[in-house]
Scaffold this motif. Structure first.
Motif, PDB file in Angstrom:
ATOM      1  N   HIS A 188      55.038 -70.013  23.798  1.00 29.98           N
ATOM      2  CA  HIS A 188      55.689 -71.126  22.249  1.00 29.98           C
ATOM      3  C   HIS A 188      56.964 -71.408  21.783  1.00 29.98           C
ATOM      4  O   HIS A 188      56.970 -71.474  20.564  1.00 29.98           O
ATOM      5  N   HIS A 262      51.978 -78.005  11.749  1.00 25.71           N
ATOM      6  CA  HIS A 262      52.891 -77.252  12.768  1.00 25.71           C
ATOM      7  C   HIS A 262      54.181 -77.534  12.270  1.00 25.71           C
ATOM      8  O   HIS A 262      54.759 -78.689  12.437  1.00 25.71           O
ATOM      9  N   ARG A 263      54.476 -76.593  12.006  1.00 24.96           N
ATOM     10  CA  ARG A 263      56.207 -76.527  12.071  1.00 24.96           C
ATOM     11  C   ARG A 263      57.395 -77.446  12.808  1.00 24.96           C
ATOM     12  O   ARG A 263      57.820 -78.677  12.644  1.00 24.96           O
ATOM     13  N   ARG A 271      48.539 -78.812  23.843  1.00 22.77           N
ATOM     14  CA  ARG A 271      47.559 -77.205  23.773  1.00 22.77           C
ATOM     15  C   ARG A 271      46.311 -78.107  23.474  1.00 22.77           C
ATOM     16  O   ARG A 271      45.166 -77.655  24.101  1.00 22.77           O
TER      17      ARG A 271
HETATM   18  C1  SDX Z   1      50.849 -71.370  15.605  1.00 21.33           C
HETATM   19  O1  SDX Z   1      55.562 -72.252  16.149  1.00 21.33           O
HETATM   20  C2  SDX Z   1      54.574 -71.965  16.775  1.00 21.33           C
HETATM   21  O2  SDX Z   1      54.887 -71.667  18.033  1.00 21.33           O
HETATM   22  C3  SDX Z   1      53.333 -70.835  15.966  1.00 21.33           C
HETATM   23  C4  SDX Z   1      52.186 -71.123  17.565  1.00 21.33           C
HETATM   24  C5  SDX Z   1      52.205 -70.430  18.390  1.00 21.33           C
HETATM   25  O3  SDX Z   1      52.186 -70.822  19.506  1.00 21.33           O
HETATM   26  O4  SDX Z   1      52.997 -69.338  18.682  1.00 21.33           O
HETATM   27  O5  SDX Z   1      51.983 -72.879  17.899  1.00 21.33           O
HETATM   28  C6  SDX Z   1      50.672 -71.016  16.883  1.00 21.33           C
HETATM   29  O6  SDX Z   1      50.571 -70.869  14.956  1.00 21.33           O
HETATM   30  C7  SDX Z   1      50.001 -72.800  15.302  1.00 21.33           C
HETATM   31  C8  SDX Z   1      49.470 -73.109  13.499  1.00 21.33           C
HETATM   32  C9  SDX Z   1      48.710 -71.913  12.874  1.00 21.33           C
HETATM   33  N1  SDX Z   1      48.826 -72.193  11.573  1.00 21.33           N
HETATM   34  C10 SDX Z   1      47.588 -72.859  11.343  1.00 21.33           C
HETATM   35  O7  SDX Z   1      46.933 -73.490  11.506  1.00 21.33           O
HETATM   36  C11 SDX Z   1      47.457 -72.869   9.385  1.00 21.33           C
HETATM   37  C12 SDX Z   1      47.174 -73.838   8.903  1.00 21.33           C
HETATM   38  N2  SDX Z   1      48.255 -74.400   8.848  1.00 21.33           N
HETATM   39  C13 SDX Z   1      49.927 -74.805   7.979  1.00 21.33           C
HETATM   40  O8  SDX Z   1      49.589 -73.923   7.060  1.00 21.33           O
HETATM   41  C14 SDX Z   1      51.263 -75.149   8.193  1.00 21.33           C
HETATM   42  O9  SDX Z   1      51.207 -76.790   8.941  1.00 21.33           O
HETATM   43  C15 SDX Z   1      51.934 -74.506   9.114  1.00 21.33           C
HETATM   44  C16 SDX Z   1      52.272 -73.010   8.527  1.00 21.33           C
HETATM   45  C17 SDX Z   1      51.613 -74.573  10.645  1.00 21.33           C
HETATM   46  C18 SDX Z   1      53.038 -75.108   9.320  1.00 21.33           C
HETATM   47  O10 SDX Z   1      53.549 -75.342   7.982  1.00 21.33           O
HETATM   48  P1  SDX Z   1      55.443 -75.532   7.002  1.00 21.33           P
HETATM   49  O11 SDX Z   1      56.002 -76.403   8.822  1.00 21.33           O
HETATM   50  O12 SDX Z   1      55.487 -74.592   6.683  1.00 21.33           O
HETATM   51  O13 SDX Z   1      54.668 -77.200   6.138  1.00 21.33           O
HETATM   52  P2  SDX Z   1      54.393 -76.952   4.952  1.00 21.33           P
HETATM   53  O14 SDX Z   1      53.410 -75.891   4.692  1.00 21.33           O
HETATM   54  O15 SDX Z   1      55.328 -76.770   3.939  1.00 21.33           O
HETATM   55  O16 SDX Z   1      53.603 -78.180   4.559  1.00 21.33           O
HETATM   56  C19 SDX Z   1      54.411 -79.234   4.678  1.00 21.33           C
HETATM   57  C20 SDX Z   1      52.970 -80.489   3.598  1.00 21.33           C
HETATM   58  C21 SDX Z   1      52.337 -79.397   2.318  1.00 21.33           C
HETATM   59  O17 SDX Z   1      52.341 -80.760   2.067  1.00 21.33           O
HETATM   60  P3  SDX Z   1      52.684 -81.237   0.732  1.00 21.33           P
HETATM   61  O18 SDX Z   1      53.337 -79.721  -0.356  1.00 21.33           O
HETATM   62  O19 SDX Z   1      54.050 -81.753   1.318  1.00 21.33           O
HETATM   63  O20 SDX Z   1      52.330 -82.525  -0.111  1.00 21.33           O
HETATM   64  O21 SDX Z   1      52.207 -80.671   4.683  1.00 21.33           O
HETATM   65  C22 SDX Z   1      50.438 -80.399   4.103  1.00 21.33           C
HETATM   66  C23 SDX Z   1      51.104 -78.769   3.092  1.00 21.33           C
HETATM   67  O22 SDX Z   1      50.561 -78.493   2.264  1.00 21.33           O
HETATM   68  N3  SDX Z   1      50.166 -78.999   5.268  1.00 21.33           N
HETATM   69  C24 SDX Z   1      48.377 -79.052   5.504  1.00 21.33           C
HETATM   70  C25 SDX Z   1      47.964 -78.690   6.349  1.00 21.33           C
HETATM   71  N4  SDX Z   1      49.423 -78.080   6.909  1.00 21.33           N
HETATM   72  C26 SDX Z   1      50.558 -78.575   6.326  1.00 21.33           C
HETATM   73  N5  SDX Z   1      47.486 -79.847   4.861  1.00 21.33           N
HETATM   74  C27 SDX Z   1      46.086 -79.487   5.017  1.00 21.33           C
HETATM   75  N6  SDX Z   1      46.168 -78.658   6.162  1.00 21.33           N
HETATM   76  C28 SDX Z   1      47.320 -77.866   6.341  1.00 21.33           C
HETATM   77  N7  SDX Z   1      46.590 -77.117   7.930  1.00 21.33           N
END
Ligand code: SDX
Length: 382
Positions: A188, A262-263, A271
């Motif tokens: 990925h 997701h970032r 997927r």
């Molecule tokens: C993987 O990058 C890859 O390719 C990774 C991957 C791979 O194949 O290798 O695809 C696999 O790692 C998938 C992601 C798995 N992680 C999670 O599911 C954890 C939950 N998701 C998040 O914590 C978050 O979405 C991230 C870490 C995945 C991405 O975060 P960013 O880009 O750093 O963004 P952020 O955390 O700063 O969020 C931006 C906003 C925030 O709100 P505000 O403060 O702007 O109001 O979006 C909100 C966040 O609170 N938000 C969520 C959320 N994800 C983002 N709110 C609730 N639930 C969520 N899951």
């Protein structure tokens, strides 16, 4: 004072390299391995073919796939010392910690660790892909009190993984979801664990050192660890009718819902669509457990998309529907992230080998915000 540099926290939006391995189209929600749409690879390939494609840049012909598969088979056995490390630690340590240690230890058995030619590194990649799967299977078996099952060279990669995990030949219903997850998680682009791999490898440390850094980065719940946390959330929800209240409470408490967001993807992760599609095919004859988990997952998905999908670009990612699918194949939650690592080993190795073709030490800058020229005070005067 000069102009302050712009800081890209989390390297958000920063390009660090060029690559021909994988394209993630975050706006359209599309993913390509070496130019091939992920749906086609998931539908038509097995893991061996996907790994070959990632490492070599082209789909293999019959003879090339046969050769690659037999080289993987020849590398499946684990040294006794590694089996001992696993059996002594299983149940006492986090499986990802055991995996990290065991993969790191593999370097001791490779006389070619320091040879940095592409050919030598492709050989190491085959060893790492084959043996990491065997390590994960052996960790899973040891956690359930079973001893090491020797690999069976009549079986394909995913089949052999389940065989070594469960100690008996798998049914097609067990193989299908595991094969699918192996393919979908293989690569990925420059995600956190791949970048960690590249950072370590860019110092010209060897491939074992580099992928050990990758495993460390994959462990966390913001990355690979999210699949386990998503299932644990579904378990905590318990009854499907509790889903909405549970998720609304979590969001009100500013908690992140694992398996969403997701970032790069600001659309539905392709997927996750494939995994969900598979989960729905199981609904013709699901176990009570899979039926309950699926109901929770679907209710959770609807609520999250209604609240945050279109408005905030937060959609299900690869980790959300993985749990119920693994449960259907009898894979325990502690093994989800190690299995992710076993699959991603192909992507880490492909990226590292590509990066070394035009290596540049990765060494970013930080903006120092502390004081300078402070007066040193001898210890007795402080
Ligand atoms: C993987 O990058 C890859 O390719 C990774 C991957 C791979 O194949 O290798 O695809 C696999 O790692 C998938 C992601 C798995 N992680 C999670 O599911 C954890 C939950 N998701 C998040 O914590 C978050 O979405 C991230 C870490 C995945 C991405 O975060 P960013 O880009 O750093 O963004 P952020 O955390 O700063 O969020 C931006 C906003 C925030 O709100 P505000 O403060 O702007 O109001 O979006 C909100 C966040 O609170 N938000 C969520 C959320 N994800 C983002 N709110 C609730 N639930 C969520 N899951």
């Amino acid at each position: 004072m000069g102009e302050l540099p712009e800081i890209h926290k989390g390297l958000d939006g920063v390009y660090v390299s060029e690559s021909t391995i994988c394209k993630v189209d975050g706006t359209a929600g599309r993913l390509y391995y070496r130019g091939y749409p992920i749906d086609d690879i998931a539908k038509n390939s097995n893991y061996e073919e996907a790994a070959y494609l990632l490492l070599n840049g082209k789909l293999p012909n019959g003879a090339e796939l046969e050769d690659f598969s037999s080289k993987l088979k020849a590398e499946r056995e684990l040294p006794d010392k590694i089996i001992n490390i696993i059996t002594e630690s299983a149940g006492k340590s986090d499986p990802m910690d055991i995996l990290r240690t065991a993969v790191s230890y593999l370097s001791i058995y490779d006389n070619d660790t320091k040879t940095q030619t592409k050919e030598a590194n492709l050989k190491k990649a085959i060893k790492l892909i084959a043996k990491t799967s065997s390590i994960v299977a052996t960790i899973g078996a040891a956690m359930e009190g079973r001893s090491y099952t020797k690999p069976d060279s009549s079986l394909g990669h995913s089949e052999n993984f389940i065989y070594m995990l469960k100690g008996k030949k798998p049914t097609p219903d067990e193989v299908k979801p595991v094969e699918m997850m192996f393919i979908l998680q293989a690569e990925h682009s420059t995600n956190a664990s791949t970048f960690a791999t590249l950072v370590a490898g860019s110092t010209l440390a060897d491939l074992y050192s580099a992928v050990t850094a990758g495993i460390s980065a994959l462990k966390g719940p913001l990355h690979g660890g999210a699949d386990e946390e998503a299932l644990r959330m579904m378990e905590a929800i318990g009854d499907p009718s509790n889903t909405e209240a549970y998720i609304n409470d979590a969001l009100a408490g500013k908690k992140k819902i694992m398996g969403f967001g997701h970032r790069v993807y600001k659309a539905y992760d392709p997927r996750a669509k494939i995994i969900k599609g598979y989960l729905l095919t199981l609904q013709q004859n699901p176990s009570a457990e899979v039926k309950r988990l699926t109901e929770i997952a679907l209710r959770g998905e609807k609520l999250m998309i209604d609240k945050l999908g279109q408005t905030h670009g937060i959609w299900p990612n690869v980790d959300f529907f993985a749990g119920p699918v693994y449960v259907s194949a009898g894979i325990k939650v502690d093994l989800f992230t190690p299995l992710f690592a076993a699959s991603r080993m192909a992507g880490w190795c492909a990226h590292m080998i590509e990066y070394w073709e035009d290596n540049k030490l990765i060494r970013p800058l930080e903006l120092y915000k502390g004081e300078i020229d402070k007066k040193y005070v001898p210890i007795n005067d402080r």
